[in-house]
Design a protein around this motif. Structure first.
Motif, short mmCIF file in Angstrom:
data_model
loop_
_atom_site.label_atom_id
_atom_site.label_comp_id
_atom_site.label_asym_id
_atom_site.label_seq_id
_atom_site.Cartn_x
_atom_site.Cartn_y
_atom_site.Cartn_z
N ASP A 18 1.09 -1.67 0.69
CA ASP A 18 -0.04 0.26 -0.07
C ASP A 18 0.70 0.95 0.14
O ASP A 18 0.28 2.32 0.27
N ASP A 19 2.34 1.16 -0.40
CA ASP A 19 3.21 2.46 -0.29
C ASP A 19 3.63 2.69 -1.96
O ASP A 19 3.43 1.54 -2.62
N LEU A 20 3.40 4.02 -2.24
CA LEU A 20 2.94 3.92 -3.38
C LEU A 20 4.82 5.49 -3.21
O LEU A 20 4.22 6.57 -3.32
N LEU A 21 5.41 5.51 -4.40
CA LEU A 21 7.01 6.19 -4.23
C LEU A 21 7.27 6.87 -6.17
O LEU A 21 6.61 5.79 -6.62
N MET A 22 6.77 8.04 -6.85
CA MET A 22 6.81 8.14 -7.68
C MET A 22 7.75 9.63 -7.68
O MET A 22 8.00 10.16 -6.67
N THR A 23 8.50 9.31 -9.07
CA THR A 23 9.03 10.17 -9.37
C THR A 23 9.20 10.86 -10.48
O THR A 23 8.75 9.93 -11.07
N ARG A 24 9.99 12.28 -11.00
CA ARG A 24 10.11 12.01 -12.80
C ARG A 24 10.66 13.55 -12.27
O ARG A 24 11.06 14.23 -12.11
N ASN A 25 10.85 14.01 -14.19
CA ASN A 25 10.81 14.71 -14.56
C ASN A 25 9.93 15.92 -14.97
O ASN A 25 10.70 17.10 -15.41
N ASN A 26 9.36 16.07 -14.77
CA ASN A 26 8.35 17.17 -15.29
C ASN A 26 6.94 17.32 -13.91
O ASN A 26 6.19 16.50 -14.07
N GLU A 27 6.70 18.25 -13.78
CA GLU A 27 5.90 18.48 -12.45
C GLU A 27 4.42 18.22 -12.93
O GLU A 27 3.58 17.90 -11.99
N ASN A 28 4.35 19.65 -13.89
CA ASN A 28 2.44 19.68 -14.68
C ASN A 28 2.11 17.84 -14.62
O ASN A 28 1.26 17.65 -14.83
N TYR A 29 3.13 16.87 -15.04
CA TYR A 29 2.88 15.67 -15.68
C TYR A 29 2.69 14.50 -14.62
O TYR A 29 1.82 13.57 -14.85
N THR A 30 3.12 14.76 -13.32
CA THR A 30 3.25 14.30 -11.89
C THR A 30 1.76 14.39 -11.65
O THR A 30 1.21 13.69 -11.23
N ALA A 31 1.54 15.77 -11.40
CA ALA A 31 0.42 16.19 -11.28
C ALA A 31 -1.05 15.61 -11.87
O ALA A 31 -1.81 15.30 -11.14
N SER A 32 -0.76 15.35 -13.13
CA SER A 32 -2.13 14.81 -14.23
C SER A 32 -2.11 13.29 -13.65
O SER A 32 -3.12 12.50 -13.67
N ILE A 33 -0.61 12.64 -13.54
CA ILE A 33 -0.68 11.16 -13.06
C ILE A 33 -1.26 10.91 -11.81
O ILE A 33 -2.22 10.22 -11.69
N LYS A 34 -1.42 12.68 -10.75
CA LYS A 34 -2.06 11.68 -9.61
C LYS A 34 -3.69 12.02 -8.83
O LYS A 34 -3.49 11.19 -8.83
N LYS A 35 -4.34 13.37 -10.24
CA LYS A 35 -4.97 13.13 -10.67
C LYS A 35 -6.20 11.63 -11.00
O LYS A 35 -7.47 11.65 -10.63
N ALA A 36 -5.83 11.78 -12.18
CA ALA A 36 -6.01 9.78 -12.68
C ALA A 36 -5.86 8.94 -11.75
O ALA A 36 -6.75 7.91 -10.90
N LEU A 37 -4.42 8.61 -10.84
CA LEU A 37 -4.65 7.30 -9.71
C LEU A 37 -5.99 7.84 -8.41
O LEU A 37 -6.91 7.20 -8.17
N ARG A 38 -6.17 8.89 -8.02
CA ARG A 38 -7.13 9.91 -7.60
C ARG A 38 -9.27 9.34 -7.75
O ARG A 38 -9.28 8.85 -6.60
N LYS A 39 -8.67 9.09 -9.00
CA LYS A 39 -9.59 9.07 -9.36
C LYS A 39 -10.45 7.45 -9.11
O LYS A 39 -11.47 6.99 -8.44
#
Length: 91
Positions: A18-39
């Motif tokens: 139940d742990d998730l670790l996310m890293t990226r090279n583009n902050e805007n792209y991460t925000a869209s991934i988080k939004k999709a996961l929260r659905k």
């Protein structure tokens, strides 16, 4: 471990139970991934990572330092700090 790449944007997503670790090279792209996961999942954002799977994470401006501090704590707890390490356990 999941990797998603679109153009020059890339996101790495490590999942363990139940742990998730996310890293990226583009902050805007991460925000869209988080939004999709929260659905589909209930999520809490704890900010920067300090420990993940027994690995201590220290972040600096130009690099990230990983250490297994937990291993040292275990050796200390069981009185094995002075034990002799072996290169290979079998001959």
């Amino acid at each position: 471990m999941f990797v998603k790449k679109i153009g020059k944007s890339i996101v790495y997503l490590a999942v363990y139970v139940d742990d998730l670790l996310m890293t990226r090279n583009n902050e805007n792209y991460t925000a869209s991934i988080k939004k999709a996961l929260r659905k589909g999942f209930e999520m809490t954002n704890f900010g920067y990572v300090y420990y993940f799977l027994g690995i201590e994470v220290t972040q600096y401006p130009k690099f990230i330092f990983l250490s297994q501090k937990y291993i040292g704590d275990l050796l200390n707890m069981f009185g094995m700090v002075e034990c002799n390490p072996l290169i290979t356990p079998l001959e």
